[in-house]
Write an enzyme that holds these catalytic residues in place. Structure first.
Site, PDB file in Angstrom:
ATOM      1  CG  ASP A   1       4.456  -2.684  -3.911  1.00  9.40           C
ATOM      2  OD1 ASP A   1       3.400  -2.410  -3.323  1.00  9.40           O
ATOM      3  OD2 ASP A   1       4.567  -2.679  -5.155  1.00  9.40           O
ATOM      4  CG  LEU A   2       0.443  -7.712  -3.259  1.00 11.37           C
ATOM      5  CD1 LEU A   2       1.061  -9.098  -3.097  1.00 11.37           C
ATOM      6  CD2 LEU A   2      -0.912  -7.655  -2.534  1.00 11.37           C
ATOM      7  CG  ASP A   3      -1.063  -4.627  -6.116  1.00  9.26           C
ATOM      8  OD1 ASP A   3      -1.466  -5.792  -6.131  1.00  9.26           O
ATOM      9  OD2 ASP A   3      -1.641  -3.715  -5.492  1.00  9.26           O
TER      10      ASP A   3
ATOM     11  CB  THR B   1      -1.973  -7.542  -8.786  1.00  9.92           C
ATOM     12  OG1 THR B   1      -0.833  -7.427  -7.934  1.00  9.92           O
ATOM     13  CG2 THR B   1      -2.705  -8.831  -8.494  1.00  9.92           C
TER      14      THR B   1
ATOM     15  CE  LYS C   1       3.418  -0.138 -13.009  1.00  9.60           C
ATOM     16  NZ  LYS C   1       4.668  -0.651 -13.616  1.00  9.60           N
ATOM     17  N   GLY C   2       1.252   2.231  -6.868  1.00  9.59           N
ATOM     18  CA  GLY C   2       1.488   2.532  -5.468  1.00  9.59           C
ATOM     19  C   GLY C   2       0.544   3.571  -4.887  1.00  9.59           C
TER      20      GLY C   2
ATOM     21  NE  ARG D   1     -10.241   0.425  -4.520  1.00 14.44           N
ATOM     22  CZ  ARG D   1     -10.898  -0.326  -3.637  1.00 14.44           C
ATOM     23  NH1 ARG D   1     -12.176  -0.102  -3.391  1.00 14.44           N
ATOM     24  NH2 ARG D   1     -10.277  -1.299  -2.985  1.00 14.44           N
TER      25      ARG D   1
ATOM     26  CB  SER E   1       0.149  -3.936  -0.158  1.00 16.82           C
ATOM     27  OG  SER E   1      -0.777  -3.716  -1.206  1.00 16.82           O
ATOM     28  CB  ALA E   2      -1.187   1.480  -1.317  1.00 17.67           C
ATOM     29  CB  SER E   3      -3.829  -3.247  -2.650  1.00 19.29           C
ATOM     30  OG  SER E   3      -5.008  -3.935  -3.010  1.00 19.29           O
TER      31      SER E   3
ATOM     32  CG  ASN F   1      -8.825  -5.698  -3.575  1.00 21.85           C
ATOM     33  OD1 ASN F   1      -9.883  -6.198  -3.194  1.00 21.85           O
ATOM     34  ND2 ASN F   1      -8.790  -4.588  -4.292  1.00 21.85           N
TER      35      ASN F   1
ATOM     36  CE  LYS G   1       3.518   1.379  -0.659  1.00 24.03           C
ATOM     37  NZ  LYS G   1       3.518   0.148  -1.472  1.00 24.03           N
TER      38      LYS G   1
ATOM     39  CD  GLU H   1       6.758   0.175  -3.675  1.00 20.62           C
ATOM     40  OE1 GLU H   1       6.382   0.071  -4.870  1.00 20.62           O
ATOM     41  OE2 GLU H   1       5.959   0.292  -2.737  1.00 20.62           O
ATOM     42  CG  ASP H   2       5.596  -2.165  -8.996  1.00 19.17           C
ATOM     43  OD1 ASP H   2       5.292  -1.848  -7.829  1.00 19.17           O
ATOM     44  OD2 ASP H   2       4.758  -2.306  -9.895  1.00 19.17           O
TER      45      ASP H   2
HETATM   46  C1  G6P Z   1      -1.369  -0.532  -4.940  1.00 17.42           C
HETATM   47  C2  G6P Z   1      -1.302  -0.507  -6.443  1.00 17.42           C
HETATM   48  C3  G6P Z   1      -2.165   0.587  -7.004  1.00 17.42           C
HETATM   49  C4  G6P Z   1      -3.582   0.503  -6.426  1.00 17.42           C
HETATM   50  C5  G6P Z   1      -3.512   0.600  -4.908  1.00 17.42           C
HETATM   51  C6  G6P Z   1      -4.881   0.489  -4.252  1.00 17.42           C
HETATM   52  O1  G6P Z   1      -0.642   0.542  -4.452  1.00 17.42           O
HETATM   53  O2  G6P Z   1       0.034  -0.317  -6.879  1.00 17.42           O
HETATM   54  O3  G6P Z   1      -2.199   0.434  -8.401  1.00 17.42           O
HETATM   55  O4  G6P Z   1      -4.386   1.531  -6.922  1.00 17.42           O
HETATM   56  O5  G6P Z   1      -2.703  -0.454  -4.427  1.00 17.42           O
HETATM   57  O6  G6P Z   1      -5.385  -0.790  -4.473  1.00 17.42           O
HETATM   58  P1  G6P Z   1      -6.882  -1.226  -4.164  1.00 17.42           P
HETATM   59  O7  G6P Z   1      -6.866  -2.707  -4.371  1.00 17.42           O
HETATM   60  O8  G6P Z   1      -7.142  -0.846  -2.743  1.00 17.42           O
HETATM   61  O9  G6P Z   1      -7.757  -0.502  -5.091  1.00 17.42           O
HETATM   62 MG    MG Z   2       3.507  -1.934  -6.743  1.00 20.53          MG
END
Ligand code: G6P
Ligand code: MG
Length: 220
Positions: A8-10, A16, A44-45, A48, A115-117, A119, A146, A170-171
């Protein structure tokens, strides 16, 4: 046999998770909703929009906003978040992570990112670690978030390894659940209570050494 480690990233590779927390907290307060770190564990995870829905539900405001208004709120949070990550440098890698990536490469173990992000690429670029990853699976490439296992299974597929030969790191509660549902060995970083479903838990990334994770994996 251990073939791959999927991160996982964040909150695992860099802090982050704290930036997401700061940005959501500011938005929530603007809406008159207070939330603490215990509640934040549930975000977490989580994607958005789903995070926003959970915050609104916490404040009993589920039906207060139109879809367009919700999108504007999520956009506002993301703009704040982007400001926070804009100044990141390789110094923002969490303790031990660069050593771990290097050692995995040296040992010919594949490395994935799940990563679910949206970014994720920006953060990886800012940290200067793009070259370590054999695959990067982010929010754009999966349908289900997730705790659904899809993101980890997709990473394993792209790495051409069997999930049972993978470690997931994972965190997040939702992330550990996703790793377990993918039939991988789950390592949790952070709170023992929050991450109790994991097969192995470390308090901080400083304890995430190559030797420690390999020993934990083969003990199973
Ligand atoms: C990760 C983080 C979440 C965040 C999600 C979406 O899973 O743990 O806290 O909301 O990514 O990130 P984003 O950058 O797309 O808003
Ligand atoms: Mg995380």
């Amino acid at each position: 046999q251990l073939n791959a480690v999927i991160f996982d990233l964040d909150g695992v590779i860099t802090d982050t998770a704290e930036y997401h927390f700061i940005a959501w907290k500011q938005l929530a307060e603007q809406l008159g909703i207070t939330f603490d770190r215990a509640f934040n564990e549930q975000l977490k995870g989580v994607s958005r929009m789903e995070s926003l829905e959970r915050i609104l539900a916490l404040g009993g405001q589920t039906d207060r906003y139109t879809m367009a208004e919700k999108e504007a709120l999520a956009h506002q949070k993301n703009e704040h978040y982007k400001q926070l990550i804009a100044r990141m440098t390789p110094d923002d890698l969490l303790p031990g992570m660069l050593d771990l990536l290097r050692e995995l490469k040296r040992q010919n173990i594949k490395i994935g990112l799940a990563s679910a992000s949206k970014n994720a690429f920006t953060v990886i670029e800012r940290l200067g670690i793009r070259e370590y990853f054999d695959t990067i699976v982010d929010a754009a490439k999966v349908q289900n978030s997730k705790p659904h296992p899809e993101i980890f299974l997709t990473a394993a597929e792209q790495l051409r390894v069997d999930p049972s030969t993978c470690i997931g790191v994972e965190d997040a509660q939702a992330g550990v659940a996703a790793i377990k549902a993918a039939n991988m060995f789950a390592i949790g970083v952070g709170d023992k209570e929050a991450l109790k479903e994991a097969d192995y838990i470390v308090e901080t990334t400083a304890d995430l050494t190559y030797d420690a994770i390999v020993r934990a994996f083969y003990r199973e």
